[in-house]
Structure formats: structure tokens, C-alpha cells
Design a protein around this motif. Structure first.
Motif, PDB file in Angstrom:
ATOM      1  N   ILE A 188       0.843  -1.200   0.000  1.00 44.48           N
ATOM      2  CA  ILE A 188       0.000   0.000   0.000  1.00 44.48           C
ATOM      3  C   ILE A 188       0.879   1.250   0.000  1.00 44.48           C
ATOM      4  CG2 ILE A 188      -1.624   1.356   1.385  1.00 44.48           C
ATOM      5  CD1 ILE A 188      -2.826  -1.374   2.303  1.00 44.48           C
ATOM      6  N   ALA A 189       1.934   1.237   0.812  1.00 45.46           N
ATOM      7  CA  ALA A 189       2.828   2.397   0.894  1.00 45.46           C
ATOM      8  C   ALA A 189       3.491   2.690  -0.445  1.00 45.46           C
ATOM      9  CB  ALA A 189       3.888   2.173   1.969  1.00 45.46           C
ATOM     10  N   LYS A 190       3.782   1.645  -1.204  1.00 41.61           N
ATOM     11  CA  LYS A 190       4.504   1.809  -2.467  1.00 41.61           C
ATOM     12  C   LYS A 190       3.587   1.952  -3.673  1.00 41.61           C
ATOM     13  CE  LYS A 190       8.063  -1.210  -0.577  1.00 41.61           C
ATOM     14  NZ  LYS A 190       8.643  -2.554  -0.654  1.00 41.61           N
ATOM     15  N   ALA A 191       2.308   1.646  -3.507  1.00 40.31           N
ATOM     16  CA  ALA A 191       1.372   1.585  -4.634  1.00 40.31           C
ATOM     17  C   ALA A 191       1.317   2.884  -5.420  1.00 40.31           C
ATOM     18  CB  ALA A 191      -0.024   1.223  -4.139  1.00 40.31           C
ATOM     19  N   GLY A 192       1.486   2.761  -6.712  1.00 41.62           N
ATOM     20  CA  GLY A 192       1.332   3.897  -7.610  1.00 41.62           C
ATOM     21  C   GLY A 192       2.437   4.930  -7.561  1.00 41.62           C
ATOM     22  N   GLU A 251      15.084   3.467   2.570  1.00 40.22           N
ATOM     23  CA  GLU A 251      15.401   4.896   2.497  1.00 40.22           C
ATOM     24  C   GLU A 251      14.257   5.654   1.826  1.00 40.22           C
ATOM     25  OE1 GLU A 251      17.433   2.454   1.383  1.00 40.22           O
ATOM     26  OE2 GLU A 251      19.023   2.512   2.884  1.00 40.22           O
ATOM     27  N   TRP A 252      13.698   5.065   0.757  1.00 44.67           N
ATOM     28  CA  TRP A 252      12.580   5.693   0.049  1.00 44.67           C
ATOM     29  C   TRP A 252      11.392   5.838   0.991  1.00 44.67           C
ATOM     30  CZ3 TRP A 252       7.575   4.304  -1.226  1.00 44.67           C
ATOM     31  CH2 TRP A 252       6.945   5.123  -2.158  1.00 44.67           C
ATOM     32  N   LEU A 253      11.057   4.764   1.713  1.00 45.17           N
ATOM     33  CA  LEU A 253       9.922   4.808   2.636  1.00 45.17           C
ATOM     34  C   LEU A 253      10.151   5.830   3.747  1.00 45.17           C
ATOM     35  CD1 LEU A 253       9.069   1.018   2.806  1.00 45.17           C
ATOM     36  CD2 LEU A 253       7.531   2.834   2.030  1.00 45.17           C
ATOM     37  N   ALA A 254      11.374   5.966   4.216  1.00 43.86           N
ATOM     38  CA  ALA A 254      11.677   6.914   5.288  1.00 43.86           C
ATOM     39  C   ALA A 254      11.448   8.362   4.855  1.00 43.86           C
ATOM     40  CB  ALA A 254      13.116   6.725   5.758  1.00 43.86           C
ATOM     41  N   ARG A 255      11.504   8.636   3.559  1.00 45.73           N
ATOM     42  CA  ARG A 255      11.312   9.999   3.048  1.00 45.73           C
ATOM     43  C   ARG A 255       9.840  10.323   2.755  1.00 45.73           C
ATOM     44  NH1 ARG A 255      15.584   8.317  -0.328  1.00 45.73           N
ATOM     45  NH2 ARG A 255      14.119   8.172  -2.058  1.00 45.73           N
ATOM     46  N   GLN A 256       8.967   9.363   2.882  1.00 50.09           N
ATOM     47  CA  GLN A 256       7.577   9.580   2.504  1.00 50.09           C
ATOM     48  C   GLN A 256       6.825  10.390   3.555  1.00 50.09           C
ATOM     49  OE1 GLN A 256       6.737   8.734  -0.703  1.00 50.09           O
ATOM     50  NE2 GLN A 256       8.941   8.363  -0.548  1.00 50.09           N
ATOM     51  N   GLU A 257       5.736  10.981   3.116  1.00 49.08           N
ATOM     52  CA  GLU A 257       4.858  11.766   3.991  1.00 49.08           C
ATOM     53  C   GLU A 257       3.423  11.269   3.807  1.00 49.08           C
ATOM     54  OE1 GLU A 257       5.890  14.008   6.195  1.00 49.08           O
ATOM     55  OE2 GLU A 257       7.958  13.725   5.551  1.00 49.08           O
ATOM     56  N   GLY A 258       2.539  11.742   4.652  1.00 50.51           N
ATOM     57  CA  GLY A 258       1.114  11.453   4.500  1.00 50.51           C
ATOM     58  C   GLY A 258       0.782   9.982   4.617  1.00 50.51           C
ATOM     59  N   TRP A 259      -0.160   9.533   3.770  1.00 49.40           N
ATOM     60  CA  TRP A 259      -0.664   8.163   3.871  1.00 49.40           C
ATOM     61  C   TRP A 259       0.423   7.127   3.582  1.00 49.40           C
ATOM     62  CZ3 TRP A 259      -0.665   4.879  -0.294  1.00 49.40           C
ATOM     63  CH2 TRP A 259      -0.523   5.457  -1.565  1.00 49.40           C
ATOM     64  N   ARG A 260       1.389   7.454   2.740  1.00 53.16           N
ATOM     65  CA  ARG A 260       2.464   6.495   2.485  1.00 53.16           C
ATOM     66  C   ARG A 260       3.302   6.281   3.755  1.00 53.16           C
ATOM     67  NH1 ARG A 260       2.720   5.298  -2.839  1.00 53.16           N
ATOM     68  NH2 ARG A 260       2.008   6.880  -4.311  1.00 53.16           N
ATOM     69  N   LYS A 261       3.585   7.355   4.449  1.00 57.70           N
ATOM     70  CA  LYS A 261       4.335   7.255   5.709  1.00 57.70           C
ATOM     71  C   LYS A 261       3.539   6.461   6.741  1.00 57.70           C
ATOM     72  CE  LYS A 261       6.697  10.091   9.128  1.00 57.70           C
ATOM     73  NZ  LYS A 261       7.147  11.449   9.451  1.00 57.70           N
ATOM     74  N   ARG A 262       2.225   6.719   6.791  1.00 59.05           N
ATOM     75  CA  ARG A 262       1.386   5.989   7.743  1.00 59.05           C
ATOM     76  C   ARG A 262       1.270   4.516   7.375  1.00 59.05           C
ATOM     77  NH1 ARG A 262      -1.371  10.803   7.060  1.00 59.05           N
ATOM     78  NH2 ARG A 262      -3.056   9.822   5.866  1.00 59.05           N
ATOM     79  N   ALA A 263       1.213   4.200   6.080  1.00 56.21           N
ATOM     80  CA  ALA A 263       1.172   2.792   5.653  1.00 56.21           C
ATOM     81  C   ALA A 263       2.457   2.080   6.054  1.00 56.21           C
ATOM     82  CB  ALA A 263       0.947   2.702   4.148  1.00 56.21           C
ATOM     83  N   ASN A 264       3.577   2.776   5.948  1.00 53.65           N
ATOM     84  CA  ASN A 264       4.841   2.184   6.370  1.00 53.65           C
ATOM     85  C   ASN A 264       4.874   1.993   7.884  1.00 53.65           C
ATOM     86  OD1 ASN A 264       7.543   1.217   5.931  1.00 53.65           O
ATOM     87  ND2 ASN A 264       8.250   3.138   6.811  1.00 53.65           N
ATOM     88  N   ALA A 265       4.326   2.943   8.619  1.00 51.98           N
ATOM     89  CA  ALA A 265       4.252   2.788  10.082  1.00 51.98           C
ATOM     90  C   ALA A 265       3.343   1.615  10.443  1.00 51.98           C
ATOM     91  CB  ALA A 265       3.752   4.079  10.720  1.00 51.98           C
TER      92      ALA A 265
END
Length: 126
Positions: free
Chosen positions: A21-25, A36-50
Motif C-alpha cells: 500500500i505504501a509503495k502503490a502507484g 530509504e525511500w519509505l523513510a522519506r515519505q509523507e502522508g498516507w504512504r508514511k502511515r502505511a509504512n508505520a
């Protein structure tokens, strides 16, 4: 195999689903450095990773609880029902995390934790 044991499989796949989900689209996703890519995300992508991280953290205790209940003779129908409830609470947890709803997310977390404890001690009710 019992429903509860199938729930262990579902629980083990849940973090992978959250990562997806975090990586989708994402057009800029870098599979050479996914963390590293996930650590730079914000919003819903960051929350999906959490949510992914928390799913990994919640999995061992749930899996052990189901195995203890299975080996020690917890009532199968009760353990199956509780394991399904755990899955539902965890799906709710992920949904609340994605929607940025902290209070219901915490409630889902707590209910899932109490459900895990109930599964673990279920052999006492046999």
C-alpha cells in the motif's frame, strides 16, 4: 488446519500488504533502496509504512498465542473466533492509520492486544 492457524498466515502477510500500500502507484519508488525511500515519505504512504512496522511488531505475540492455545488445548471454536476478531481489529487498525484517525486506531490496537491475551490464556477455559 484450524481457522486460527490460517489467521496466523494472514497476520504474517499483513505487513507485506501494508508495504505494498505504501509503495502503490509511486512513480519514484526505488527498489534499490526501499527503506530509504519509505523513510522519506509523507502522508498516507508514511502511515502505511508505520502500519507495516507495527504489523511486524504485533505478529510474534499473536502467532505464539495461537500456537500456545492450539498445543495446550484451548477451545478450538473460541480460539478460531478470537483469531478472526484479531484479524478484523488489525485490519481496522491499518484502515484507521491510513485515514489518520488516531483514537480509533488506538482502540483497534488495544482490542487486538486484549484478544491476543485471551487467545493465549484460552486453555484455562478448556
Amino acid at each position: 488446519m484450524t481457522i486460527a492457524l490460517w489467521c496466523v498466515l494472514a497476520a504474517g502477510l499483513m505487513p507485506i500488504l501494508c508495504a505494498g500500500i505504501a509503495k502503490a502507484g509511486a512513480s519514484d519508488f526505488d527498489n534499490a533502496g526501499p527503506r530509504e525511500w519509505l523513510a522519506r515519505q509523507e502522508g498516507w504512504r508514511k502511515r502505511a509504512n508505520a502500519a507495516q512496522n507495527n504489523a511486524w511488531e504485533a505478529f510474534p505475540l499473536f502467532a505464539v498465542a495461537v500456537l500456545v492455545a492450539t498445543v495446550k488445548g484451548g477451545p478450538a471454536s473460541l480460539v478460531d473466533s478470537l483469531a478472526l476478531a484479531w484479524i478484523l481489529f488489525r485490519v481496522g487498525y491499518v484502515a484507521c492509520y491510513l485515514a489518520d484517525r488516531a483514537t480509533p486506531r488506538s482502540a483497534c490496537f488495544a482490542f487486538a492486544l486484549f484478544t491476543t491475551i485471551a487467545i493465549f490464556v484460552s486453555p484455562l477455559w478448556a
